[in-house]
Scaffold this active site. Structure first.
Site: not given
Length: 486
Positions: A108, A210, A24-25
């Site tokens: 991305c 999900n 995660m950036v």
């Protein structure tokens, strides 16, 4: 020692990891990875790193990977975005001694990835991807893995996965959404696509999408047959997701802030994490939300966190027996729980609500009341509004500028050529002209330069000066002679 591949790599190097924290950036930094590992995560990814920047910038390498050694932060996979085989492999060679595998980001979907031509926007360029993975598999001492998004068509998704496996990919993470499914249009991830990929390839597969709680993890593994499950948004709102717990928010926040004291990271990362952890509570205490947005130090963030804790404890003390959570939440807002991203219609209703202190606001929108009209402001505009409360973003109030004759940008009011500064500079230079309006004095400086060069020649050769004086004297004699003749 030979490089492990496929199932052996997952079983021995990754220790049969089932619970995975996503890349995660600006969010899966060391401090957050350590917090997640303490609460059930078995494998973590670094934030996505830009291969070209990693290759050329030593500070970028130090800040993102070469920092303080931390034996607890293993197994670890470093993820890169890239679109050039040589650049990707050279960057990976610099990173391979600090991790257990290198991951190529092919998932991305953001606009920055489209502009940079990487991530999910490479998924149609199979020849390029084959070359990148083949070269990495040949040159690196650690395995190469990939994280992808699916195509709408299941058969094409399966062929895509098989192509990556054939090229040398040793582990595949499949996000069950297409590249168009993002933000309010994210929708539900397709586990059907993930199941089809799992059946079609022989390498380990992780599922992504999900995942909001531990029961989702278990159901996903049962339905798709994957080796592990990756969580991003769910992990950010509840770091104890993989433990199957829903702890008090301030417990997680305080533990994270303690880790940050030992393993510092940019303040923006810390602030973003607290916004996620306290998401539901900050809808109730809007003033503290604004304080958290404006605070400039880690100590200030700790103070806001402490105040949020006190407010929640007061609520708990005054809670009536049998009272239920508000806003349709499964738990009270001070408990870590999933954030269900609203769809487009829900978001419109959410952002169109009246601006009371307890109204729920969208992730990227702030409701402002100006003359009775609601205006949705982006994150950057919110910051500008905080710096200048009188600032207006109404397009009709923007000043109208006369346009440059050359390019259409606003022209300088006092420009002699009726141009913007860039165009005026080019023309002034070409024509050796002056434009006082833009402070461009090419002609004046050129004339001064000629005058200075002339004076230097006189100083260096006095004969020129004496000859000049003689010529002036002769001219005077001739003038007198002419006057006499008349």
């Amino acid at each position: 020692m030979p490089k492990l591949r496929g199932e052996a790599f997952w079983r021995e190097t990754l220790r049969s990891a089932h619970y995975v924290v996503a890349p995660m950036v600006d969010q899966s930094e060391l401090a957050w990875r350590l917090l997640s590992r303490r609460h059930g995560a078995q494998l973590c990814y670094t934030p996505m790193l830009h291969a070209q920047v990693f290759l050329r910038d030593a500070n970028y390498r130090r800040e993102n990977l070469y920092g303080e050694a931390c034996p607890e932060d293993r197994p670890l996979i470093v993820q890169f975005c890239a679109n050039d085989p040589e650049v990707f492999v050279q960057a990976a060679l610099l990173a391979q001694d600090y991790c257990d595998a290198i991951d190529l980001n092919l998932g991305c979907p953001q606009m920055i990835a489209k502009r940079g031509h990487y991530g999910a926007f490479l998924q149609e360029e199979w020849d390029l991807l084959q070359r990148m993975i083949l070269l990495a598999n040949e040159k690196l001492s650690v395995p190469i893995t990939c994280k992808i998004r699916v195509f709408p068509d299941i058969d094409k998704t399966v062929k895509y996965a098989q192509m990556l496996e054939k090229a040398g990919c040793q582990l595949l993470t499949v996000h069950g959404r297409t590249k168009e499914q993002k933000g309010p249009l994210a929708g539900v991830a397709s586990w059907e696509h993930i199941q089809a990929v799992r059946k079609a390839v022989s390498i380990p597969v992780f599922a992504n999408g999900n995942i909001q709680c531990l029961s989702d993890v278990e159901e996903c593994i049962r339905k798709t047959g994957v080796h592990g499950v990756m969580s991003a948004e769910g992990n950010l709102h509840n770091p104890a997701l993989f433990e199957g717990r829903n702890p008090l928010v301030w417990e997680m926040a305080e533990e994270y802030l303690e880790i940050v004291q030992k393993y510092p990271c940019p303040l923006s990362y810390v602030r973003a994490h607290l916004f996620k952890l306290w998401h539901h509570t900050l809808q109730v205490y809007q003033q503290l939300r604004e304080e958290l947005a404006k605070v400039k130090t880690l100590e200030g963030i700790v103070d806001v966190n402490r105040e949020l804790k006190l407010r929640c404890q007061e609520e708990i003390a005054n809670q009536k027996e049998g009272e239920k959570p508000k806003e349709g939440l499964p738990f009270f807002h001070w408990i870590c729980q999933p954030y269900i991203r609203p769809g487009p219609k829900e978001r419109c209703k959410e952002n169109g609500a009246s601006g009371t202190e307890k109204s729920v606001r969208g992730k990227r929108a702030l409701e402002e009341e100006e003359d009775g009209n609601s205006e949705l402001l982006s994150k950057n505009k919110q910051k500008k509004k905080l710096r200048n409360p009188n600032k207006s973003f109404d397009p009709s109030l923007k000043p109208k500028y006369a346009k440059c004759d050359q390019c259409g940008n606003p022209k300088g009011n006092k420009c002699v050529f009726n141009m913007c500064r860039g165009c005026c500079k080019k023309r002034s230079f070409t024509e050796t002209a002056d434009c006082p309006g833009h402070g461009l004095l090419f002609k004046t400086k050129y004339e001064k330069s000629l005058s200075w060069q002339s004076s230097q020649r006189v100083i260096q050769n006095p004969e020129i000066s004496r000859r000049g004086d003689t010529e002036v004297g002769d001219a005077a004699v001739l003038k007198e002679a002419g006057d006499g003749a008349v």
